[in-house]
Design a protein around this motif. Structure first.
Motif, PDB file in Angstrom:
ATOM      1  N   THR A   1      -5.807  12.865  -0.887  1.00  0.00           N
ATOM      2  CA  THR A   1      -5.045  11.636  -0.687  1.00  0.00           C
ATOM      3  C   THR A   1      -5.205  10.765  -1.923  1.00  0.00           C
ATOM      4  N   VAL A   2      -4.139  10.082  -2.289  1.00  0.00           N
ATOM      5  CA  VAL A   2      -4.181   9.063  -3.330  1.00  0.00           C
ATOM      6  C   VAL A   2      -3.556   7.805  -2.754  1.00  0.00           C
ATOM      7  N   THR A   3      -4.273   6.700  -2.826  1.00  0.00           N
ATOM      8  CA  THR A   3      -3.793   5.429  -2.296  1.00  0.00           C
ATOM      9  C   THR A   3      -3.778   4.388  -3.403  1.00  0.00           C
ATOM     10  N   VAL A   4      -2.640   3.698  -3.548  1.00  0.00           N
ATOM     11  CA  VAL A   4      -2.524   2.577  -4.488  1.00  0.00           C
ATOM     12  C   VAL A   4      -2.355   1.313  -3.656  1.00  0.00           C
TER      13      VAL A   4
ATOM     14  N   THR B   1       0.859  -1.183   0.000  1.00  0.00           N
ATOM     15  CA  THR B   1       0.000   0.000   0.000  1.00  0.00           C
ATOM     16  C   THR B   1       0.897   1.235   0.000  1.00  0.00           C
ATOM     17  N   TRP B   2       0.681   2.119  -0.954  1.00  0.00           N
ATOM     18  CA  TRP B   2       1.381   3.404  -0.960  1.00  0.00           C
ATOM     19  C   TRP B   2       0.324   4.499  -0.996  1.00  0.00           C
ATOM     20  N   TYR B   3       0.458   5.458  -0.096  1.00  0.00           N
ATOM     21  CA  TYR B   3      -0.487   6.572  -0.143  1.00  0.00           C
ATOM     22  C   TYR B   3       0.254   7.890  -0.004  1.00  0.00           C
ATOM     23  N   VAL B   4      -0.309   8.906  -0.646  1.00  0.00           N
ATOM     24  CA  VAL B   4       0.241  10.257  -0.633  1.00  0.00           C
ATOM     25  C   VAL B   4      -0.837  11.194  -0.090  1.00  0.00           C
ATOM     26  N   VAL B   5      -0.472  11.968   0.911  1.00  0.00           N
ATOM     27  CA  VAL B   5      -1.339  13.017   1.454  1.00  0.00           C
ATOM     28  C   VAL B   5      -0.775  14.344   0.991  1.00  0.00           C
ATOM     29  N   PHE B   6      -1.582  15.178   0.371  1.00  0.00           N
ATOM     30  CA  PHE B   6      -1.065  16.431  -0.180  1.00  0.00           C
ATOM     31  C   PHE B   6      -2.058  17.557   0.042  1.00  0.00           C
ATOM     32  N   GLU B   7      -1.533  18.765   0.097  1.00  0.00           N
ATOM     33  CA  GLU B   7      -2.396  19.923   0.318  1.00  0.00           C
ATOM     34  C   GLU B   7      -2.421  20.818  -0.912  1.00  0.00           C
ATOM     35  N   GLY B   8      -3.607  21.315  -1.197  1.00  0.00           N
ATOM     36  CA  GLY B   8      -3.795  22.320  -2.230  1.00  0.00           C
ATOM     37  C   GLY B   8      -4.359  23.564  -1.570  1.00  0.00           C
ATOM     38  N   ARG B   9      -4.811  24.489  -2.358  1.00  0.00           N
ATOM     39  CA  ARG B   9      -5.389  25.716  -1.803  1.00  0.00           C
ATOM     40  C   ARG B   9      -6.804  25.429  -1.317  1.00  0.00           C
ATOM     41  N   HIS B  10      -6.988  25.411  -0.008  1.00  0.00           N
ATOM     42  CA  HIS B  10      -8.272  25.160   0.646  1.00  0.00           C
ATOM     43  C   HIS B  10      -8.761  23.725   0.486  1.00  0.00           C
ATOM     44  N   TYR B  11      -7.869  22.791   0.226  1.00  0.00           N
ATOM     45  CA  TYR B  11      -8.304  21.396   0.206  1.00  0.00           C
ATOM     46  C   TYR B  11      -7.137  20.483   0.567  1.00  0.00           C
TER      47      TYR B  11
ATOM     48  N   ALA C   1       1.745  -2.457  -6.176  1.00  0.00           N
ATOM     49  CA  ALA C   1       1.665  -1.023  -5.901  1.00  0.00           C
ATOM     50  C   ALA C   1       3.053  -0.465  -5.635  1.00  0.00           C
ATOM     51  N   THR C   2       3.323   0.726  -6.163  1.00  0.00           N
ATOM     52  CA  THR C   2       4.640   1.339  -6.002  1.00  0.00           C
ATOM     53  C   THR C   2       4.519   2.799  -5.571  1.00  0.00           C
ATOM     54  N   ARG C   3       5.567   3.278  -4.960  1.00  0.00           N
ATOM     55  CA  ARG C   3       5.623   4.692  -4.566  1.00  0.00           C
ATOM     56  C   ARG C   3       5.553   5.594  -5.796  1.00  0.00           C
ATOM     57  N   SER C   4       6.262   5.237  -6.847  1.00  0.00           N
ATOM     58  CA  SER C   4       6.304   6.097  -8.032  1.00  0.00           C
ATOM     59  C   SER C   4       4.918   6.258  -8.643  1.00  0.00           C
ATOM     60  N   GLU C   5       4.141   5.184  -8.692  1.00  0.00           N
ATOM     61  CA  GLU C   5       2.790   5.293  -9.244  1.00  0.00           C
ATOM     62  C   GLU C   5       1.915   6.168  -8.359  1.00  0.00           C
ATOM     63  N   ALA C   6       1.999   5.971  -7.038  1.00  0.00           N
ATOM     64  CA  ALA C   6       1.179   6.761  -6.120  1.00  0.00           C
ATOM     65  C   ALA C   6       1.501   8.250  -6.246  1.00  0.00           C
ATOM     66  N   GLU C   7       2.774   8.597  -6.315  1.00  0.00           N
ATOM     67  CA  GLU C   7       3.148  10.005  -6.393  1.00  0.00           C
ATOM     68  C   GLU C   7       2.805  10.600  -7.749  1.00  0.00           C
TER      69      GLU C   7
END
Length: 232
Positions: free
Chosen positions: A203-206, A190-200, A211-217
């Motif tokens: 998360t993306v989880t593979v 399981t690879w997941y990325v938590v990221f922030e945008g403007r006012h939101y 599953a790989t880190r490169s695909e998740a990012e």
């Protein structure tokens, strides 16, 4: 009432151990939660976030999206229920499983899951939150003592090993976490990325054996690009 940020390390791996993680996500849209209006200047409505979700992921089939209040979405409620049913060999890590972050139940949220023919899944979630709250989620870290743990669900044990990277540059800042899960002779990543945008917050989880880190990012960056088109 606050809910732990989902999906995150323990939640995803508990689902893996129970064989729920690969098959349940694609049906997230069966129940649509109530639309949630965001307070002025703090985020977006669930409908706006739903329009900003990824439309396609190469090699995957898109499921029905869902949007509404965070605590009302069926996929998140089901996953939280699985998590509550699991036993940990390190009870002290129970409150650290979300990496320190919690999300209010009424936060505007949109979610969609993509499924590959081999059962591998990609899940994208967008939440309308204040920038300060999004930053807290990105800065959260899994405690060192909780980087390895075991879970038991339905009499079946699984071993998990967590890898957490340094702060990344997806969106306005991000964190990437990987979890390798072994249950019997089966191994799932399981690879997941938590990221922030403007006012939101996004998360993306593979989830799946490959599953790989490169695909998740890469998918997290695609999520940011798509969201910017709709929400800017």
């Amino acid at each position: 009432m606050a809910h732990r940020l989902l999906p995150l390390a323990v939640l995803a791996t508990v689902a893996a151990a129970s064989a729920c993680g690969g098959s349940g996500g694609g049906r997230a849209g069966e129940v649509r939660g109530p639309a949630r209006a965001a307070p002025a200047g703090t985020g977006y409505t669930s409908d706006q976030l739903g329009q900003a979700l990824l439309q396609q992921v190469t090699g995957y089939r898109r499921g029905e999206p869902d949007s509404g209040e965070y605590g009302s979405l069926k996929a998140l409620r089901n996953a939280a229920q699985v998590r509550q049913q699991a036993a940990l060999d390190k009870p002290k890590c129970a409150d650290a499983q979300a990496g320190g972050g919690k999300v209010a139940a009424d936060v505007p949220t949109a979610l969609v899951t993509f499924v590959k023919s081999d059962g591998q899944t990609v899940t994208e979630t967008l939440m309308g939150v204040a920038d300060a709250d999004a930053e807290k989620q990105v800065e959260a870290r899994v405690p060192t003592g909780c980087l390895t743990f075991r879970t038991r669900l339905g009499g079946k044990w699984a071993e998990h090993q967590v890898t957490e990277t340094r702060r990344g540059d997806v969106g306005n800042g991000s964190r990437t976490v990987g979890v390798a899960t072994t249950s019997g002779d089966q191994r799932t990543n399981t690879w997941y990325v938590v990221f922030e945008g403007r006012h939101y917050l996004g998360t993306v989880t593979v989830f799946g054996p490959n599953a790989t880190r490169s695909e998740a990012e890469a998918l997290a960056r695609a999520s940011v690009t798509q969201a910017h088109k709709i929400l800017s």
